[in-house]
Design a protein around this motif. Structure first.
Motif, PDB file in Angstrom:
ATOM      1  N   ILE A 125       0.833  -1.207   0.000  1.00 49.17           N
ATOM      2  CA  ILE A 125       0.000   0.000   0.000  1.00 49.17           C
ATOM      3  C   ILE A 125       0.867   1.257   0.000  1.00 49.17           C
ATOM      4  CG2 ILE A 125      -1.734   1.278   1.349  1.00 49.17           C
ATOM      5  CD1 ILE A 125      -2.866  -1.369   2.262  1.00 49.17           C
ATOM      6  N   GLN A 126       2.075   1.154   0.534  1.00 50.85           N
ATOM      7  CA  GLN A 126       2.927   2.344   0.592  1.00 50.85           C
ATOM      8  C   GLN A 126       3.310   2.854  -0.793  1.00 50.85           C
ATOM      9  OE1 GLN A 126       6.993   1.595   2.080  1.00 50.85           O
ATOM     10  NE2 GLN A 126       6.465  -0.586   1.960  1.00 50.85           N
ATOM     11  N   ASN A 127       3.153   2.019  -1.825  1.00 47.20           N
ATOM     12  CA  ASN A 127       3.445   2.448  -3.190  1.00 47.20           C
ATOM     13  C   ASN A 127       2.364   3.378  -3.741  1.00 47.20           C
ATOM     14  OD1 ASN A 127       5.727   0.788  -3.143  1.00 47.20           O
ATOM     15  ND2 ASN A 127       4.554  -0.981  -3.906  1.00 47.20           N
ATOM     16  N   LEU A 128       1.194   3.395  -3.091  1.00 46.49           N
ATOM     17  CA  LEU A 128       0.059   4.175  -3.592  1.00 46.49           C
ATOM     18  C   LEU A 128       0.120   5.566  -2.968  1.00 46.49           C
ATOM     19  CD1 LEU A 128      -2.669   1.371  -3.261  1.00 46.49           C
ATOM     20  CD2 LEU A 128      -1.139   1.853  -5.191  1.00 46.49           C
ATOM     21  N   THR A 129       1.061   6.340  -3.388  1.00 46.22           N
ATOM     22  CA  THR A 129       1.359   7.628  -2.751  1.00 46.22           C
ATOM     23  C   THR A 129       0.317   8.696  -3.006  1.00 46.22           C
ATOM     24  OG1 THR A 129       2.732   8.219  -4.654  1.00 46.22           O
ATOM     25  CG2 THR A 129       3.827   7.180  -2.773  1.00 46.22           C
ATOM     26  N   MET A 130      -0.594   8.454  -3.955  1.00 49.55           N
ATOM     27  CA  MET A 130      -1.624   9.450  -4.267  1.00 49.55           C
ATOM     28  C   MET A 130      -2.886   9.258  -3.416  1.00 49.55           C
ATOM     29  SD  MET A 130      -0.115  11.208  -6.567  1.00 49.55           S
ATOM     30  CE  MET A 130      -1.396  12.180  -7.335  1.00 49.55           C
ATOM     31  N   LEU A 131      -2.891   8.264  -2.559  1.00 46.62           N
ATOM     32  CA  LEU A 131      -4.098   7.928  -1.794  1.00 46.62           C
ATOM     33  C   LEU A 131      -4.566   9.095  -0.925  1.00 46.62           C
ATOM     34  CD1 LEU A 131      -3.665   4.255  -0.514  1.00 46.62           C
ATOM     35  CD2 LEU A 131      -5.350   5.115  -2.139  1.00 46.62           C
ATOM     36  N   GLU A 132      -5.885   9.355  -1.001  1.00 43.22           N
ATOM     37  CA  GLU A 132      -6.529  10.315  -0.110  1.00 43.22           C
ATOM     38  C   GLU A 132      -7.513   9.618   0.828  1.00 43.22           C
ATOM     39  OE1 GLU A 132      -8.309  13.410  -2.362  1.00 43.22           O
ATOM     40  OE2 GLU A 132      -6.427  14.034  -3.322  1.00 43.22           O
ATOM     41  N   ASN A 133      -7.992   8.477   0.386  1.00 39.68           N
ATOM     42  CA  ASN A 133      -8.928   7.707   1.202  1.00 39.68           C
ATOM     43  C   ASN A 133      -8.432   6.269   1.311  1.00 39.68           C
ATOM     44  OD1 ASN A 133     -11.585   6.968   2.457  1.00 39.68           O
ATOM     45  ND2 ASN A 133     -11.745   5.737   0.600  1.00 39.68           N
ATOM     46  N   LEU A 134      -8.215   5.795   2.542  1.00 36.74           N
ATOM     47  CA  LEU A 134      -7.768   4.415   2.773  1.00 36.74           C
ATOM     48  C   LEU A 134      -8.653   3.785   3.843  1.00 36.74           C
ATOM     49  CD1 LEU A 134      -5.821   2.068   2.320  1.00 36.74           C
ATOM     50  CD2 LEU A 134      -4.282   3.110   4.011  1.00 36.74           C
ATOM     51  N   ASP A 135      -9.407   2.777   3.439  1.00 40.62           N
ATOM     52  CA  ASP A 135     -10.323   2.081   4.348  1.00 40.62           C
ATOM     53  C   ASP A 135      -9.913   0.621   4.429  1.00 40.62           C
ATOM     54  OD1 ASP A 135     -12.379   0.930   5.758  1.00 40.62           O
ATOM     55  OD2 ASP A 135     -13.986   1.913   4.633  1.00 40.62           O
ATOM     56  N   LEU A 136      -9.333   0.226   5.574  1.00 43.93           N
ATOM     57  CA  LEU A 136      -8.913  -1.164   5.820  1.00 43.93           C
ATOM     58  C   LEU A 136      -9.686  -1.749   7.002  1.00 43.93           C
ATOM     59  CD1 LEU A 136      -5.031  -0.688   5.492  1.00 43.93           C
ATOM     60  CD2 LEU A 136      -6.638  -1.420   3.715  1.00 43.93           C
ATOM     61  N   SER A 137     -10.909  -1.312   7.168  1.00 47.20           N
ATOM     62  CA  SER A 137     -11.675  -1.704   8.350  1.00 47.20           C
ATOM     63  C   SER A 137     -12.125  -3.160   8.296  1.00 47.20           C
ATOM     64  CB  SER A 137     -12.901  -0.795   8.497  1.00 47.20           C
ATOM     65  OG  SER A 137     -13.730  -0.879   7.360  1.00 47.20           O
ATOM     66  N   TYR A 138     -12.260  -3.748   9.487  1.00 45.08           N
ATOM     67  CA  TYR A 138     -12.804  -5.093   9.678  1.00 45.08           C
ATOM     68  C   TYR A 138     -12.100  -6.134   8.817  1.00 45.08           C
ATOM     69  CZ  TYR A 138     -16.240  -2.601  12.370  1.00 45.08           C
ATOM     70  OH  TYR A 138     -16.830  -1.802  13.304  1.00 45.08           O
ATOM     71  N   HIS A 139     -10.784  -6.128   8.892  1.00 42.74           N
ATOM     72  CA  HIS A 139      -9.976  -7.086   8.149  1.00 42.74           C
ATOM     73  C   HIS A 139      -9.202  -8.008   9.074  1.00 42.74           C
ATOM     74  CE1 HIS A 139      -8.897  -8.012   4.015  1.00 42.74           C
ATOM     75  NE2 HIS A 139      -9.472  -6.884   3.636  1.00 42.74           N
ATOM     76  N   SER A 140      -9.362  -7.834  10.384  1.00 45.67           N
ATOM     77  CA  SER A 140      -8.623  -8.610  11.386  1.00 45.67           C
ATOM     78  C   SER A 140      -7.110  -8.477  11.216  1.00 45.67           C
ATOM     79  CB  SER A 140      -9.020 -10.096  11.347  1.00 45.67           C
ATOM     80  OG  SER A 140     -10.356 -10.265  11.724  1.00 45.67           O
ATOM     81  N   PHE A 141      -6.665  -7.338  10.678  1.00 48.00           N
ATOM     82  CA  PHE A 141      -5.232  -7.099  10.615  1.00 48.00           C
ATOM     83  C   PHE A 141      -4.669  -7.063  12.033  1.00 48.00           C
ATOM     84  CE2 PHE A 141      -6.190  -4.898   6.454  1.00 48.00           C
ATOM     85  CZ  PHE A 141      -5.578  -5.880   5.678  1.00 48.00           C
ATOM     86  N   SER A 142      -3.489  -7.650  12.205  1.00 47.71           N
ATOM     87  CA  SER A 142      -2.849  -7.673  13.509  1.00 47.71           C
ATOM     88  C   SER A 142      -1.517  -6.927  13.447  1.00 47.71           C
ATOM     89  CB  SER A 142      -2.647  -9.123  13.971  1.00 47.71           C
ATOM     90  OG  SER A 142      -1.921  -9.850  13.002  1.00 47.71           O
ATOM     91  N   SER A 143      -0.760  -6.985  14.516  1.00 45.66           N
ATOM     92  CA  SER A 143       0.527  -6.302  14.686  1.00 45.66           C
ATOM     93  C   SER A 143       0.326  -4.787  14.811  1.00 45.66           C
ATOM     94  CB  SER A 143       1.504  -6.646  13.553  1.00 45.66           C
ATOM     95  OG  SER A 143       1.156  -5.968  12.363  1.00 45.66           O
ATOM     96  N   HIS A 144       1.400  -4.031  14.676  1.00 49.74           N
ATOM     97  CA  HIS A 144       1.366  -2.588  14.834  1.00 49.74           C
ATOM     98  C   HIS A 144       0.975  -1.904  13.519  1.00 49.74           C
ATOM     99  CE1 HIS A 144       3.751  -3.966  18.192  1.00 49.74           C
ATOM    100  NE2 HIS A 144       3.747  -2.752  18.734  1.00 49.74           N
ATOM    101  N   ILE A 145       0.652  -0.609  13.618  1.00 52.83           N
ATOM    102  CA  ILE A 145       0.510   0.195  12.407  1.00 52.83           C
ATOM    103  C   ILE A 145       1.909   0.378  11.826  1.00 52.83           C
ATOM    104  CG2 ILE A 145      -0.151   2.442  11.473  1.00 52.83           C
ATOM    105  CD1 ILE A 145      -2.159   2.716  13.718  1.00 52.83           C
ATOM    106  N   PRO A 146       2.118   0.011  10.569  1.00 54.86           N
ATOM    107  CA  PRO A 146       3.470   0.132   9.997  1.00 54.86           C
ATOM    108  C   PRO A 146       3.898   1.597   9.872  1.00 54.86           C
ATOM    109  CG  PRO A 146       1.878  -0.460   8.308  1.00 54.86           C
ATOM    110  CD  PRO A 146       1.142  -0.540   9.601  1.00 54.86           C
ATOM    111  N   ASP A 147       5.180   1.853  10.063  1.00 51.10           N
ATOM    112  CA  ASP A 147       5.690   3.229  10.028  1.00 51.10           C
ATOM    113  C   ASP A 147       5.472   3.895   8.684  1.00 51.10           C
ATOM    114  OD1 ASP A 147       6.508   3.055  12.645  1.00 51.10           O
ATOM    115  OD2 ASP A 147       8.569   2.447  12.156  1.00 51.10           O
TER     116      ASP A 147
END
Length: 784
Positions: free
Chosen positions: A72-94
């Protein structure tokens, strides 16, 4: 897809496909917005994407999880990012904090851990931020001051452990939405709130906020949604809220609010649609002809003082879907106009009042309502017809009479939806009808404490979703109902206090593998306790007391794994209960008392085999049940010793072995039971010294009577060897004491009559004695 080079918006939500094998052939060069459930790798090559919505609303947890994908970090033009309810774990990446164009970021409903980083303040373009329902801990960082464009923020279910004032001073004063429920926020509603004059939605529910609403709160005139429920707020909030003319939703349930609410306090609520104010201490004082200016869809006024009359102003509410007037002090009958309403209620709750009278059999309201709770009133007459659309019906603790068939057995071409049926504690009689095939959705049936007779009908076995069945305290007869063999989803079965006969069939343990609570107390069941019960690995309450069971206690009791685990297998009992959580309860006899368990039922672990004809010894294997809390084997014919390893049962709070034929000494290990607060070993053949320990010496002596025991708390002391004095020694001591009294009495008689007797017989002795007394008296006077 290859022929759509001008496509800008693509929605693939709920589509399932693997990774595209030839991504170079995809021509999405113009794509700006993509909605997808699980993002394959080719998505990360769409460098012009402005909006990526990647949620898993339609996917199982097996398709999701793990860390947030690095691509996702390659998508530098993003204004809206919705990753809700995906059971992602670990920390928020830097790298996420490098997406500086982001205006909307939604990470809600995952399993992200750690703290909310200070680096979040780098996303200065953020307008909307949702971090709710993750596993973050720690305070909201001070870097949030940099988010000057922020208008909507949600961080519900975070462990902030922070004062409300600390949070308010770092948030943008231009906020329109602040949602921070269940986030361990404490402190007062301070005057800082007046700075957020654009606020439209404020949700601080389920926190530890205290005090009254400040007067400055009246400046938040833009508020449309307010939720302060489940806090510790005080005072009368309606004096402050009365000026809010734009309110659509007001929830203040479960606080410490109190006071009288008048018509004027509600006069400005012209747009209000939801009023949820239960579980406080309010009194509503309005004129009988009052017609409020609002039109509500949801009204919850449980625990208000509305009675004694039924509130007539309810007739003015034309769009009600949810109505809760429980515990409202209503001592009236329900008026006819209410039953004739055509509302499509989702929920109707008038429970725990003093409502009397009869229910109309075919009222319009019963044909459309979803859930009805009229329990704990004084209603009587016949039961109403249950419609096809009703999902829950609770008429328990009333005085309804008649036959159940008249209410339940009406034929219909429409599938019936009823999932919960509670008719407990009424005056219903006759046989339980055999029309249960008409109610395939039933999960919870409670018919206890009525006057039903006969056997359980065969169609009861057709309820494949049935999880809770309680028919205790009736007059059912016959053998254990074989129809229950098909109810494989049963979690709770209570057939206690009936007249069932015959054996407990082995298939109970083989077929009802999900049973947690089995109560067959006070019937006429006979035969052995089948070993098959040991196969019930989820079983945590087994009550077979007051029957005619014989034979040995099964040696396989150590297979009851739910009773081995010290932390309850049902500590999260609500997940097993679902929509019927308020109706699931069970009567248990523990510590000499009969009590109803509901909210903590999932924590109880109990074995009660008392008042049967069980013989043999107490199996040593039973001491492996280290999670067991209550154990009652009293009033049987058990022999042998108390197992030496009883001290392993560290969770025991109550032991009752009274009224058996147990021998030997009380094991020293019993002093290891630190939670023990009830013990009864009376009327056995136990002997020796009662082990010394803080717990045992604190019990009453009646816990040990009827044995050959000595030492505290008994008054009988032990000998130097710690043994009870034998009977011959006690007899010699008793005889010695008797001879002493005899000797003293004989000496008194001889002495008394040896001196006084002659004075009665010889007159001359008597005169001489009197002269002696006169002479002594004369000499005493002369000396004075």
């Amino acid at each position: 897809m290859q022929a759509l080079p001008s496509l800008q918006d693509l929605n693939l939500q709920a589509c399932t496909f693997g990774d595209y094998k030839q991504p170079s052939k995809l021509n999405f060069s113009s794509l700006l917005s993509l909605t997808i459930s699980v993002a394959p790798k080719w998505v990360f090559q769409l460098h012009k994407l402005v909006s990526l919505t990647c949620t898993s609303n339609y996917y199982s947890s097996s398709d999701i999880g793990g860390p947030i994908p690095d691509g996702i970090q390659n998508l530098t033009m993003l204004e809206n990012l919705d990753l809700s309810y995906h059971s992602f774990s670990s920390h928020i990446p830097d790298w996420l904090y490098g997406l500086r164009r982001l205006k909307s970021l939604n990470l809600g409903g995952n399993h992200l851990t750690g703290t909310v980083s200070n680096a979040m303040g780098n996303l200065t373009s953020l307008v909307s931020l949702d971090l709710s329902y993750n596993q973050f801990e720690g305070a909201i960082p001070s870097s949030f001051r940099k988010l000057c464009n922020l208008r909507h923020i949600s961080f519900s279910n975070l462990k902030c452990n922070q004062q409300l004032s600390q949070i308010l001073q770092i948030l943008s004063q231009e906020l329109k939405t602040l949602v921070a429920s269940t986030s361990q926020i404490s402190g007062h509603l301070t005057n800082q709130l007046e700075m957020f004059q654009n606020l439209e939605k404020l949700d601080l529910s389920s926190n530890n906020i205290i005090g009254e609403l400040p007067q400055s709160f009246t400046k938040l005139s833009s508020l449309r949604f307010v939720d302060f429920s489940e806090n510790h707020l005080t005072g009368n909030p309606f004096k402050i809220l009365a000026s809010f003319t734009k309110l659509l939703y007001l929830a203040i349930d479960d606080n410490l609010f109190q006071g009288i609410v008048h018509e004027d306090d509600l006069a400005n609520f012209t747009t209000l649609q939801v009023l949820s104010a239960s579980s406080n201490n309010f009194t509503l004082k309005v004129h009988p002809s009052w017609k409020p200016k609002f039109q509500l869809s949801h009204l919850k006024m449980s625990s208000w003082k509305l009675g004694p009359s039924f509130p007539s102003w309810i007739q003015s509410q034309n769009y009600l879907q949810y109505l809760d007037l429980s515990k409202a002090g209503i001592s009236d009958s329900i008026p006819i106009w209410f039953w004739e309403t055509s509302h499509d209620y989702d929920c109707l709750n008038f429970s725990h009042n003093h409502i009397h009278g009869k229910l109309p059999k075919e009222a319009k309201i019963f044909k459309s309502v979803g859930a009805v709770d009229l329990s704990s009133n004084h209603l009587d007459g016949n039961l109403p017809f249950v419609s096809e659309y009703m999902v829950s019906l609770d008429l328990s603790h009333n005085s309804f009479y008649g036959l159940l068939m008249d209410s339940l057995c009406q034929k219909s071409d429409i599938p019936k939806s009823l999932g919960i049926l509670n008719l407990a504690s009424n005056n219903l009689s006759g046989k339980i009808p055999n029309c249960w095939r008409m109610w395939p959705q039933l999960e919870d049936v409670n018919l206890e404490s009525n006057y039903f007779i006969g056997s359980l009908p065969a169609s009861m076995g057709s309820l494949s979703s049935l999880r809770y069945l309680r028919i205790r305290n009736n007059t059912l007869s016959g053998k254990f109902p074989v129809s229950l063999k098909e109810n494989k989803e049963l979690i709770l079965l209570d057939l206690g206090e009936n007249n069932l006969t015959g054996n407990i069939p082995r298939w109970v343990g083989e077929s009802l593998v999900n049973l947690k609570f089995l109560r067959l107390r006070s019937n006429h069941l006979s035969g052995n306790i089948p070993n098959g019960l040991c196969d019930m690995k989820f079983l945590q309450v087994l009550d077979l007391a007051l029957n005619n069971l014989s034979g040995n206690i099964p040696y396989c009791m150590n297979h009851l794994s739910a009773m081995i685990n010290k932390t309850s297998a049902s500590s999260s009992f609500q997940e097993y209960i679902g929509a019927g959580s308020d109706t699931v309860s069970m009567f248990l006899w523990v510590k000499g008392n009969d009590a109803e368990y509901n909210n903590i039922l999932g924590l109880v672990k109990n074995i009660d085999l008392s008042s049967n004809k069980l013989s043999g010894g107490i199996p040593m294997e039973i001491t492996n049940l280290t999670g067991l809390i209550y154990l009652n084997l009293s009033n049987n014919e058990l022999t042998g010793h108390i197992p030496q390893s009883i001290g392993n049962m560290e969770s025991l709070e109550s032991i009752d072995f009274s009224g058996n034929q147990l021998t030997g000494e009380i094991p020293q290990s019993i002093t290891n039971l630190n939670f023990l607060n009830k013990l009864d070993l009376s009327y056995n053949h136990l002997e020796g010294k009662i082990p010394t320990g803080t717990q045992l010496q604190s019990f009453d002596a009646s816990s040990f009577v009827g044995n050959k025991l000595c030492g505290p708390p008994l008054l009988l002391n032990c000998t130097m060897e710690g043994q009870v004095p034998d009977d011959n020694e006690k007899e010699r001591k008793n005889h010695g004491v008797k001879w002493l009294f005899v000797s003293v009495a004989f000496g008194f008689i001889v002495g008394f009559w040896g001196f006084v007797g002659p004075l009665f017989i010889y007159k001359s002795w008597r005169y001489a004695y009197y002269r002696f007394l006169d002479d002594v008296w004369y000499k005493l006077q002369s000396c004075m």
